[in-house]
Design a protein around this motif. Structure first.
Motif, PDB file in Angstrom:
ATOM      1  N   GLY B 138       0.773  -1.219   0.156  1.00 27.67           N
ATOM      2  CA  GLY B 138      -0.181  -0.028   0.210  1.00 27.67           C
ATOM      3  C   GLY B 138       0.627   1.089  -0.019  1.00 27.67           C
ATOM      4  O   GLY B 138       2.045   1.021  -0.172  1.00 27.67           O
ATOM      5  N   PRO B 139       0.406   2.415  -0.117  1.00 27.27           N
ATOM      6  CA  PRO B 139       0.946   3.696  -0.004  1.00 27.27           C
ATOM      7  C   PRO B 139       2.348   3.794   0.969  1.00 27.27           C
ATOM      8  O   PRO B 139       3.534   4.078   0.646  1.00 27.27           O
ATOM      9  N   PRO B 140       2.245   3.166   2.380  1.00 27.49           N
ATOM     10  CA  PRO B 140       3.101   3.351   3.156  1.00 27.49           C
ATOM     11  C   PRO B 140       4.443   2.462   2.882  1.00 27.49           C
ATOM     12  O   PRO B 140       5.612   2.609   2.836  1.00 27.49           O
ATOM     13  N   GLU B 141       4.190   1.364   2.080  1.00 23.86           N
ATOM     14  CA  GLU B 141       5.191   0.341   1.588  1.00 23.86           C
ATOM     15  C   GLU B 141       6.012   0.823   0.431  1.00 23.86           C
ATOM     16  O   GLU B 141       7.006   0.983   0.401  1.00 23.86           O
ATOM     17  N   TYR B 142       4.983   1.515  -0.259  1.00 23.21           N
ATOM     18  CA  TYR B 142       5.818   2.193  -1.519  1.00 23.21           C
ATOM     19  C   TYR B 142       6.663   3.368  -1.238  1.00 23.21           C
ATOM     20  O   TYR B 142       7.616   3.485  -1.714  1.00 23.21           O
ATOM     21  N   PHE B 143       6.218   4.117  -0.234  1.00 22.28           N
ATOM     22  CA  PHE B 143       6.884   5.309   0.308  1.00 22.28           C
ATOM     23  C   PHE B 143       8.479   4.661   0.746  1.00 22.28           C
ATOM     24  O   PHE B 143       9.452   5.005   0.573  1.00 22.28           O
ATOM     25  N   PHE B 447       3.589   9.071   0.470  1.00 19.21           N
ATOM     26  CA  PHE B 447       3.897   9.723   1.775  1.00 19.21           C
ATOM     27  C   PHE B 447       2.711  10.447   2.226  1.00 19.21           C
ATOM     28  O   PHE B 447       2.089  10.170   3.324  1.00 19.21           O
ATOM     29  N   ARG B 448       2.200  11.027   1.278  1.00 19.54           N
ATOM     30  CA  ARG B 448       0.898  11.913   1.679  1.00 19.54           C
ATOM     31  C   ARG B 448      -0.168  11.141   1.814  1.00 19.54           C
ATOM     32  O   ARG B 448      -1.100  11.273   2.500  1.00 19.54           O
ATOM     33  N   ARG B 449      -0.464  10.140   0.813  1.00 11.88           N
ATOM     34  CA  ARG B 449      -1.493   9.151   0.815  1.00 11.88           C
ATOM     35  C   ARG B 449      -1.445   8.629   2.208  1.00 11.88           C
ATOM     36  O   ARG B 449      -2.472   8.313   2.643  1.00 11.88           O
ATOM     37  N   SER B 450      -0.393   7.973   2.568  1.00 13.15           N
ATOM     38  CA  SER B 450      -0.329   7.299   3.784  1.00 13.15           C
ATOM     39  C   SER B 450      -0.737   8.132   4.750  1.00 13.15           C
ATOM     40  O   SER B 450      -1.442   7.664   5.977  1.00 13.15           O
ATOM     41  N   LEU B 451      -0.442   9.414   4.964  1.00 10.15           N
ATOM     42  CA  LEU B 451      -0.898  10.299   6.094  1.00 10.15           C
ATOM     43  C   LEU B 451      -2.341  10.649   6.003  1.00 10.15           C
ATOM     44  O   LEU B 451      -2.957  10.709   7.025  1.00 10.15           O
ATOM     45  N   ALA B 452      -2.859  10.364   4.769  1.00  9.10           N
ATOM     46  CA  ALA B 452      -4.409  10.797   4.566  1.00  9.10           C
ATOM     47  C   ALA B 452      -4.999   9.490   5.345  1.00  9.10           C
ATOM     48  O   ALA B 452      -6.063   9.527   6.017  1.00  9.10           O
ATOM     49  N   HIS B 458       2.081   9.667  11.811  1.00  8.95           N
ATOM     50  CA  HIS B 458       3.349   9.322  11.027  1.00  8.95           C
ATOM     51  C   HIS B 458       3.599   7.912  11.708  1.00  8.95           C
ATOM     52  O   HIS B 458       4.457   7.425  10.776  1.00  8.95           O
ATOM     53  N   LEU B 459       3.117   7.375  12.655  1.00  6.72           N
ATOM     54  CA  LEU B 459       3.393   6.178  13.089  1.00  6.72           C
ATOM     55  C   LEU B 459       2.861   5.205  12.033  1.00  6.72           C
ATOM     56  O   LEU B 459       3.462   3.935  12.106  1.00  6.72           O
TER      57      LEU B 459
END
Lengths: 159, 497
Positions: B138-143, B447-452, B458-459
């Motif tokens: 997902g987004p965190p992994e891609y970041f 990064f921004r998608r993860s935060l969304a 940020h955790l």
């Protein structure tokens, strides 16, 4: 690896690491100040347009300071222009000059004329024999014009 | 599917483009100072008008062939044609001095192709399972993956870790130019329409690897060793005894090189040195290594092409380049409208098989061409550097202009060339800059998608196992070099006391 010289720096030699560090520090400050003007994030947690640039620019600023400190202590001179022979300096400056002339000519005349000047000028600078230089210039200029303009349909016109 | 793809790439048009790529790569690789990265970068825009399969046939031909041909100058004049062929100078040149020119060139060809084919088999077997696994990202992994890929390229900057970091972060900074990926707000565009889509990365990479290299070579006053081909080539093929002697070290080296190739940021130079040392330790005649050992040349030739499959696997499945050439190839694929990563295996599975088939056919072409033109290939070394410089400058200008018919792109190319020249003189690797330029938008948007997703928490990057592992690996890769050199210095100072 480039031919580095380890020596005491004189005032005429470029302290490349320090200059590169200062440039990047200034760049990061500019980036941060501009990013602060961008709209903020949304209520559901999506950061604004300036969030990532500020993060990256802050990191660059810290690294630039480290490089400035490292560079001021280092004795390596990367751009010891004094040690470049006259020929090298001439070749280097002529190469840049000819590329600039090429653009001016390309803008005001045609691609073929500009390209002939570019290739012949570079060949002359790099001391190719006149015969080889003429052959290379003509073949490259007309060859690339034919391939790009006629086969690939790239309009080689600037205006 | 693969057989169908092989038939597909054997179509006359694709095969001819592949052959053209192999020939161009042979010239680029054999000439010291010109690298596979530079070749692929400069030729990328020139293949823009071709079908993706035709264009990639050219580029993959160059990639494979340049790495193999780098061994020609390493063997004949003791000067590696590409960084990957450094270790081939250890034994190759000594074999030439012993009069075994043909054998040295033959070993280079046969074992390079073997390495290339073995690593392609790895690509065929591993790519789809890895891509399937990566679909869970997902987004965190891609970041985290993007940051990890970047850190691996930076960590190979050796002693210049700060500079490697700076140039990488600089690339990330410039990647923020253009429209914001989430809200489409113009950033750092100076009201210039050309800047809306960001820095044109093809133009930037051509400038850095092309113009930057030429300017660097001009100021280096290189004295290229040229050869006089007075000696006879002698036999080209190794004897059965010699084949048998090299079988085991080559089998081990092929595994090592594939693994090294798959690690982002590494390349043929590291693989061939590691394999050479490994073969030396295993050999019954270690004293022959460095003195013209057939085993030594065989494993180094195998290793430099053996990394290609591994590097391509990482690039195609995760979108993270295994080496500098695959970093440039990401740009090339994006130019054809493909986004390397697991989705490419679903949306363009045919194309993925075409790439695999092109690698197989390209290697077989190298084998035939290399063995048939052993003597001829040595004549490439007679081409003057100055002629190459003129051609490189010309094609850099044309290539950067031709993609968008835009003088703005040419200007960016020249500026990137000047930055590339400065970086090269200061011993800063330019690979991380290009990679960051490419990965920047992916890293930022994920990064921004993860935060969304996490409502600004940020955790999220540390609570998902894959993301956490990748971030830990990132920290390890960045700290390994400084920490190990600190301990080396400490033990050295203890010894001297």
């Amino acid at each position: 690896m480039p031919s580095q010289v380890i020596m005491r720096k004189g005032i005429w030699e470029l302290k490349a690491d320090v200059i590169f560090g200062i440039f990047n520090a200034l760049l990061s400050i500019y980036w941060i100040t501009q990013s602060l003007k961008f709209p903020g994030g949304t209520a559901d947690g999506v950061p604004g347009a300036g969030y990532f640039p500020i993060l990256v620019a802050s990191l660059l600023f810290i690294l630039s300071i480290v490089l400035i400190i490292q560079g001021s202590q280092s004795k390596i001179v990367y751009f010891n222009v004094k040690m470049w022979s006259k020929d090298i300096k001439k070749m280097f400056l002529m190469t840049i000059f000819i590329i600039v002339v090429f653009f001016v000519l390309w803008y005001y005349t045609t691609y073929i004329i500009a390209c002939l000047v570019l290739t012949f000028g570079l060949g002359y600078t790099f001391r190719l024999s006149i015969k080889n230089n003429i052959i290379l210039s003509v073949v490259f200029s007309f060859g690339t014009y034919y391939v790009f303009n006629n086969l690939l349909q790239v309009m080689l016109k600037l205006r | 599917m693969l057989l169908h793809a092989i038939v597909q790439v054997l179509r006359p048009d694709i095969f001819i483009y592949n052959l053209a790529g192999v020939v161009v790569g042979m010239i680029i690789g054999a000439l010291p100072g010109l690298s596979a990265t530079m070749g692929v970068a400069i030729l990328t825009p020139l293949t823009f008008w071709l079908q993706p399969a035709q264009g990639l046939a050219v580029l993959l031909g160059i990639y494979n062939s340049a790495i193999w041909a780098g061994g020609i100058s390493a063997i004949l004049i003791n000067t590696p044609g590409t960084p990957a062929s450094i270790a081939q100078t250890f034994d190759g040149y000594k074999l030439v001095q012993k009069g075994k020119i043909g054998l040295a060139l033959g070993i280079n060809t046969i074992y390079s192709v073997t390495g290339g084919l073995v690593s392609t088999i790895f690509l065929i077997l591993a790519a789809f399972p890895i891509a399937n696994f990566a679909l869970k990202f997902g987004p965190p992994e891609y970041f985290a993956l993007g940051i990890f890929g970047l850190s691996m390229m930076i960590s190979v900057s050796g002693k210049q870790i700060v500079k490697g970091l700076i140039i990488g972060v600089m690339g990330l900074l410039f990647s923020t130019i253009g429209l914001d990926p989430m809200f489409s707000i113009p950033r750092f565009t100076f009201h210039n329409v050309n800047m809306m889509n960001g820095i044109p990365f093809v133009a930037a990479m051509i400038g850095m690897f092309g113009i930057g290299e030429v300017l660097f070579q001009i100021t280096e006053n290189r004295i290229t060793k040229k050869i006089t081909l007075t000696k006879e080539l002698g036999r080209i093929f190794p004897t059965f005894k010699e084949f048998k002697l090299t079988a085991l070290p080559c089998a081990i080296s092929s595994i090592i090189s594939v693994i090294i190739g798959a690690i982002p940021g590494t390349g043929g130079d590291i693989a061939s040195i590691v394999c050479w040392q490994q073969a030396k330790q295993m050999s019954k005649h270690p004293e022959e290594f460095g003195e013209g050992s057939i085993e030594g040349l065989a494993v180094t030739s195998l290793a430099n092409n053996g990394v290609i499959g591994g590097a391509m696997t990482t690039m195609m499945t995760l979108g993270i380049p295994g080496d500098a050439v695959t970093a440039v190839l990401i740009g090339s694929l994006m130019m054809y409208g493909m986004q390397p990563g697991p989705q490419m295996f679903i949306e363009h599975a045919d194309f993925v098989y075409n790439i695999m088939a092109l690698l197989i056919v390209g290697n077989l072409t190298i084998l035939i061409l290399g063995l048939l033109t052993s003597k001829l290939s040595a004549y490439i070394l007679y081409v003057k550097d100055e002629v190459i410089w003129i051609l490189v400058i010309g094609f850099c200008i044309l290539g950067s202009f031709a993609i968008n018919n835009s003088p703005f792109d040419v200007m960016i190319m020249i500026l990137a060339g000047i930055l590339g020249f400065i970086a090269k003189r200061m011993d800063i690797p330019v690979g991380p800059f290009i990679l960051a330029l490419l990965l920047g938008p992916i890293v930022e948007s994920n990064f921004r998608r993860s935060l969304a997703l996490s409502m600004g928490n940020h955790l999220i990057f540390f609570t998902r196992p894959i993301s956490l592992i990748l971030l830990v690996l990132t920290i390890l890769s960045l700290t390994y070099q400084p920490v190990s050199s600190y301990f080396k210095r400490k033990s050295f100072s203890k010894q001297t006391q």
